[in-house]
Enzyme design. Sequence first.
Site: not given
Ligand code: BES
Ligand code: ZN
Ligand code: ZN
Length: 496
Positions: A265, A270, A277, A288, A347, A349, A351
């Site tokens: 990834k 992000d 966020k 990210d 967010d 993104e 996947r």
């Molecule tokens: N890049 C984030 C996940 C992340 C969180 C990486 C903390 C490193 C540290 C990912 O893209 C994300 O935002 N995931 C969301 C998914 C949710 C919206 C289903 C998350 O984990 O909140």
């Molecule tokens: Zn991300």
């Molecule tokens: Zn994200």
Amino acid sequence: MEIHIRKSDLVSETSDVLVLSVYQEKQTFASSAAVEKLDARLGGLLTQIAKEESFVGKANQTMWARIPDQLASKRILLVGLGKKEECDLETIRLAAATVLNSMKQTTTQSVSCLLFGETSEVRERAHAMIEGVRLADYGFGRYKKQKKMHLKSFDLLLEDGRDLVAAKKGVEQAEQFAKGTLFVRDLVNTPGLHMAPQHLVDEANNIAKNNKQIKIKVYNEEKLAKMGAGGILGVSQGSDHPSFLVHMTYTPVTKSKKRIALVGKGVTFDSGGLSLKPSAYMATMKCDMAGAADVLGVFSVLSAIAPKVEVHGIFAAVENMPSGKAMRPGDIIEFMNKKTAEVLDTDAEGRLILADALVYATRQKPDAIIDLATLTGACVVALGEEITGVMSNTPALSNALLSAAASAGEKMWELPLEKNYRKQISGDFSDLKNIGPRYGGALTAGLFLEEFVDKTPWAHLDIAGPAFAERDYNAYEKKGATGHGVRTLLKYLLSF
Ligand code: BES
Ligand code: ZN
Ligand code: ZN
């Protein structure tokens, strides 16, 4: 810092500091054979000082001793290894890192350090020590006017010359493992300002240019559109920076037995997109792209490590930004394999871009696919910050990765791909939706990815916690990027 390795009688060492390790035994200060020998020569002076300083050899405990006139080295540093029966390679790696850290507040230029431990193979102990030293020596200096002072030389000493060949092998391998890991740290620590998708492509091109065994293909947005990569293009839509899919191939010199695909990834920043966020969560989101950086880190040392397998390194590089062109919550996109998903949260993104990258990887007909992604905060909730979540459709593959991780000294733990949760990501108006309920978020993310690998043996490493340390994790993983994943992948590739 130069690293040397040689046989030594200790007494005639002329470096600034001579380092020796000590086990912690019951009640009293007792030492490993080499320390005992030296102590005897010094008339029990070390034992005496250790008593005064209440140094008992606990893991990572240190004691400085100044013994003028009797030794060529100016000072001795004793470092504890804890109890002998509990002393494993990670103890040794940490103790070596502690030694390096102890030098940071001093003007020391040269260190001689006798090989630590006794219980595991010489090659492995030498490897662990040099890894600990190199990783602890790292600092991200790109934006610091005042550069840090570094040790000039670290000499690994052996009492027995017969161990030299094995130890050298360990040191050489550790140098490559560390080089790959530190390469990743530099990429991940570089802020989004200087790390657009194009930069990751440049790094990949650079690696391919310098390695005859590595070939590269780069797909730009025009090509991605023709391929139907709606996931990558959808996520990148809001950004001013164009996105890419990169495919590197390493061909071993000897005929390869297997073909392994690594998929990363690469979200260079992000923001969350329109599902923006909160700023506290956004602040570290330059991390990210750590999955893509891991793939690059592995490829940066592949020719030197020379595994016997064909390795495909694939990553999607995009930036996730909000704008008038950005993907809207509720948009439905189509991936390279024609499956569709409703994007309920922009967010989630990772996947979406991985879906296309995994379809592409599957088409290379690999024996196994391993993806690495800072995918979910939920994984960090489940396992804490220091442990990677492993999800796989093939137990033999997850077991191989878990054992590679254990021997590489990286913490990983398996999470289930629970079939009964699959319906939580079924779409109402599309095949899939890109988020499930709050609970089990790491697993529904894993289940989403599984939709794009057909029946190919596949493992997903959620490195959201370990990739980037928001505090110091240990003696060799300090605040900032860790490069977590590279050492496990290299171990895994060398297992063939
Ligand atoms: N890049 C984030 C996940 C992340 C969180 C990486 C903390 C490193 C540290 C990912 O893209 C994300 O935002 N995931 C969301 C998914 C949710 C919206 C289903 C998350 O984990 O909140
Ligand atoms: Zn991300
Ligand atoms: Zn994200």
